[in-house]
Design a protein around this motif. Sequence first.
Motif, mmCIF file in Angstrom:
data_model
loop_
_atom_site.group_PDB
_atom_site.id
_atom_site.type_symbol
_atom_site.label_atom_id
_atom_site.label_comp_id
_atom_site.label_asym_id
_atom_site.label_seq_id
_atom_site.Cartn_x
_atom_site.Cartn_y
_atom_site.Cartn_z
ATOM 1 N N GLN A 1 35.509 49.957 -57.156
ATOM 2 C CA GLN A 1 34.094 49.413 -57.508
ATOM 3 C C GLN A 1 32.987 50.639 -58.004
ATOM 4 O OE1 GLN A 1 32.216 46.719 -54.795
ATOM 5 N NE2 GLN A 1 30.767 46.075 -56.499
ATOM 6 N N GLU B 1 31.509 50.865 -61.582
ATOM 7 C CA GLU B 1 30.372 50.397 -61.806
ATOM 8 C C GLU B 1 29.319 51.825 -61.703
ATOM 9 O OE1 GLU B 1 29.314 47.370 -58.893
ATOM 10 O OE2 GLU B 1 30.589 45.902 -59.718
ATOM 11 N N LYS C 1 28.538 53.352 -59.104
ATOM 12 C CA LYS C 1 27.388 53.296 -58.333
ATOM 13 C C LYS C 1 28.218 53.601 -56.893
ATOM 14 C CE LYS C 1 24.251 49.187 -56.652
ATOM 15 N NZ LYS C 1 23.890 47.909 -57.139
ATOM 16 N N ASP D 1 26.265 43.547 -54.137
ATOM 17 C CA ASP D 1 27.530 44.218 -55.085
ATOM 18 C C ASP D 1 28.978 43.732 -54.475
ATOM 19 O OD1 ASP D 1 25.565 45.815 -56.242
ATOM 20 O OD2 ASP D 1 25.530 46.918 -54.607
ATOM 21 N N TRP E 1 31.638 41.588 -56.817
ATOM 22 C CA TRP E 1 33.114 42.359 -56.959
ATOM 23 C C TRP E 1 34.190 41.379 -56.419
ATOM 24 C CZ3 TRP E 1 34.651 46.381 -59.324
ATOM 25 C CH2 TRP E 1 36.275 47.125 -59.009
#
Length: 387
Positions: free
Chosen positions: A67, A71, A73, A80, A84
Motif C-alpha cells: 500500500q 499509494e 504514502k 487508509d 485498501w
Amino acid sequence: MRLAALLLEDLAVPVPAFTSRSRLLLFAPHPDDESLACSILLQRAVRAGAAVRAVYVTDGDDNPWPQRVLERKWRLKAIDRRRWGRLRRTEALAALRVLGVNGSDVRFLALPDQKLTAMLMGGCQSALERFAGIIADCRPTDLLLPSISDTHPDHSALAVMLRLVLSESFSDPMATGQMAVWSYVVHGKSPAFFDCAETICQSRIEAATKLRAIRGHKTQLKLSRKRFLAYAGRPERLVKLGGRNKTIADGSISSVFRLPHSLRVELRLSPKAMRISEPALFVFGRDKAGALRCVTMRVPARSSRIKVLDSASLDSVAEGQYRGNAFAGQLTIPVSIFSSASAIFIKLERRSWFFDEAGWVEIPPAESQSIPEPQRDVVEVGVMTIR
C-alpha cells in the motif's frame, strides 16, 4: 509388510470428486488465498455444477508495504486501511469470476488482519459461533480450510478455530462421512503437511486460468510478483482430515507427551533460526468449565523453572520446568487447567518478519488419544516422537 500396506492405504487419500450435488465451502484467511491454493479445486467444482461458496475471514487490509508503494504514502491511518481492504475485496471478486464463482456466493467477515492469533489467544468464542453458523447454513459436502501447519500466523490460527468448531458443533462430521474436510497450505514447507498431502495434477488450461486469477490480485503483485506467479505452475496439495488424526510434531517441536496433569514437549531449536528474543510456547484449549483458555511461557536458554502466564491477563497461573539449553531441551508444563476431554493446541513462536517458523500442533483429547503400532515412530510409555 501388512502394516506398511495399511499405512500406504491410509495415506492414499483421493482428491475431491465433485458432482452437481456437491456443496463446496472455502474459508480463506485473506483475499488471494483462493487463487494461490484452491484455484484448481474451484474450477473443477464449478465445472461439475457444484454449489460453491467462499468466505474471506479478513480483508487483508493490514498489508502496509504494498500500500505504501502503490499509494506513495508512508503514514497509513485507519481510513487508509479500510480503503485498501475494499480494494482487496474487489480483487478477490474479480479472481473468483475468472474461476467461475458467482460474487453473490461470497462473504467477507472483516475480522482483524494479522491479528487472528491474538484473537485466538484472547478470546474467540464469538468468531467460533459465527463460523459454526456459516457451516450449518451451507451444509457443505466438502469444506476447504487452511492447515494448522501454515507458517502465516493468520492461516494457522484460523485453522485451529475451525478445527475447534468442527469437533464441537458438528458431532464429528469427518468421522461419520457427512462432510469431507480438506486442508491446504499457502506458506511454508512443513513436513507435517506435505508428507501427508495428496497432489492435484492440473491441466494446462486449468493452470492458465489459475494464472489469470492470480494476476487479478494486482496489489499483491507489486512487491511479490515472482513469488505469486510461481504458484500458477505448482500443483495444489490437500490433506484430508479424519476424525482421529495423529499428533504430528512440527518445526522445533520434535515430540509431545500428554500426561494426566502435565504436558511434556521435546524441543530441537535450529541455530539458523535463532532470534534475539527467547522463543515463546503457547498452549490453547478449553478449561474444565468449557471456556477457551490460552497460556504462554518463555523458553529460556538454560535449565530453569518458568512462569506459565494467562495469555489474556498475563497473570501467572502455574509454573513449568525447562531442562536443556538454547538448542534442545524438554519442557514440562502443568495442563490440569485444561479439560482432558478436549484437544489442546501448542505452538512455539519463533517469528521471522510476519511468518512463523512453524504452525500449531494438535494434541487429541487425553481420554481418546491412542498410540499406533510403532514402525518408523518411536513410542515409549505413551510418548510419540515424530522423526
